[in-house]
Design an enzyme around this catalytic site. Sequence first.
Site, PDB file in Angstrom:
ATOM      1  N   ASP A 225       0.838  -1.212   0.000  1.00 56.40           N
ATOM      2  CA  ASP A 225       0.000   0.000   0.000  1.00 56.40           C
ATOM      3  C   ASP A 225       0.871   1.259   0.000  1.00 56.40           C
ATOM      4  O   ASP A 225       0.632   2.205  -0.749  1.00 56.40           O
ATOM      5  CB  ASP A 225      -1.000  -0.008   1.181  1.00 56.40           C
ATOM      6  CG  ASP A 225      -0.339  -0.229   2.535  1.00 56.40           C
ATOM      7  OD1 ASP A 225       0.825  -0.678   2.581  1.00 56.40           O
ATOM      8  OD2 ASP A 225      -0.987   0.053   3.563  1.00 56.40           O
ATOM      9  N   ASP A 253      -0.718  -1.315 -13.275  1.00 56.71           N
ATOM     10  CA  ASP A 253      -1.672  -0.386 -13.898  1.00 56.71           C
ATOM     11  C   ASP A 253      -1.402   1.048 -13.437  1.00 56.71           C
ATOM     12  O   ASP A 253      -1.441   1.986 -14.236  1.00 56.71           O
ATOM     13  CB  ASP A 253      -3.121  -0.758 -13.558  1.00 56.71           C
ATOM     14  CG  ASP A 253      -3.768  -1.605 -14.647  1.00 56.71           C
ATOM     15  OD1 ASP A 253      -3.021  -2.308 -15.355  1.00 56.71           O
ATOM     16  OD2 ASP A 253      -5.001  -1.558 -14.778  1.00 56.71           O
TER      17      ASP A 253
HETATM   18 MG    MG Z   1      -4.100  -6.015 -15.098  1.00 53.45          MG
END
Ligand code: MG
Length: 368
Positions: A225, A253
């Site tokens: 995180d 991403d």
């Molecule tokens: Mg992906």
Amino acid sequence: MSTPSLLILAGDGIGPEVMAEVKRVIGWYRDKRDMPFDVSEDLVGGCAYDAHGTPLHDDTMARAQEVDAVLLGAVGGPQYDDLDFSLKPERGLLRLRKEMDLFSNLRPAQCFDALADFSSLKRDVVAGLDIMIVRELTSGVYFGDPRGIHTEGNERVGINTQRYTESEIARVARSAFELARRRGNKVCSMEKANVMESGVLWRQVVTEVHQKDYQDVELSHMYADNGAMQLVRNPKQFDVIVTDNLFGDLLSDAAAMLTGSLGMLPSASLGLPMANGRPKALYEPVHGSAPDIAGQGKANPIACILSFAMALRYSFDAGTEADRLEQAVETVLADGARTADLLGPEGGTPISTSEMGDRILAALDASL
Ligand code: MG
Ligand code: IPM
């Protein structure tokens, strides 16, 4: 050595359009660099389901195991959303990854200077960015048992299992350390050792592998995180990030977005060496099948073309030729070539998928 073999699985949506440009690049290497490839083509994903009732036919799977490298376009589309899980286009891709044992997924996030203003972050945070996420690809919560949805008492329960063996962690850690040695010599390992036992083991094993064989590489650990936060706060602090399957999915991403366009990013999925010394390998763009723009000549072929550059580097020992192709991409971007996804807020006229291909081939010619 015999002519290297490539299996092209263009897949669904924009997959075939972007792959058409890669085929031209492959032809260029054959004609201009005397590098012939033995190319075959087959179906994966929704188109395979339409033809055979399965997202990956056994014959295609067998062929993928034989070739020197697989090039994949993209899979998926809304018409397949309601299919049973086991028949969804994505299962074809997951089966390839699993059965070829492609445990090390290399996802570079590089910010091309010409596109630094396209990032949602400020230019100085991303300009010159060059990081590599190494995502474990064949285990973890994607594949762990037990899994499923069942009923307990009067309610349904959904279950997935995060599971990692020592050897699974060790081999992906090794691949990250090896890569780091050829780059900035730094690895940051990300997990959630504060809440997950699999994360505790991950951290232990990465540390052991480092102690044993890679003390020359700088190693740090981060909770995933915090890693996500650091990626958007100051991404240039990283060189190689190694992480598990699910965290790697998310973090890659996020890292992709730093570079300004998902349409730009390639990936390599590598397994163990085959008898000829080449790793089992599959190369694919990080972007998806983008059904909304499929068939319109709008897609950006660069991620798929850069995936072929990774194939040149990691499967065919042709790093100089990979550099040449990456440089050609850099050149056309610097010259202002833009597919629709690369138009900034100030707009402009986009060029088509094949025009982008034309420009890149011209830049390759000019490089000779
Ligand atoms: Mg992906
Ligand atoms: C990816 C994709 C895949 C994944 C999907 C399509 C199965 O998101 O390659 O990152 O989750 O691994």
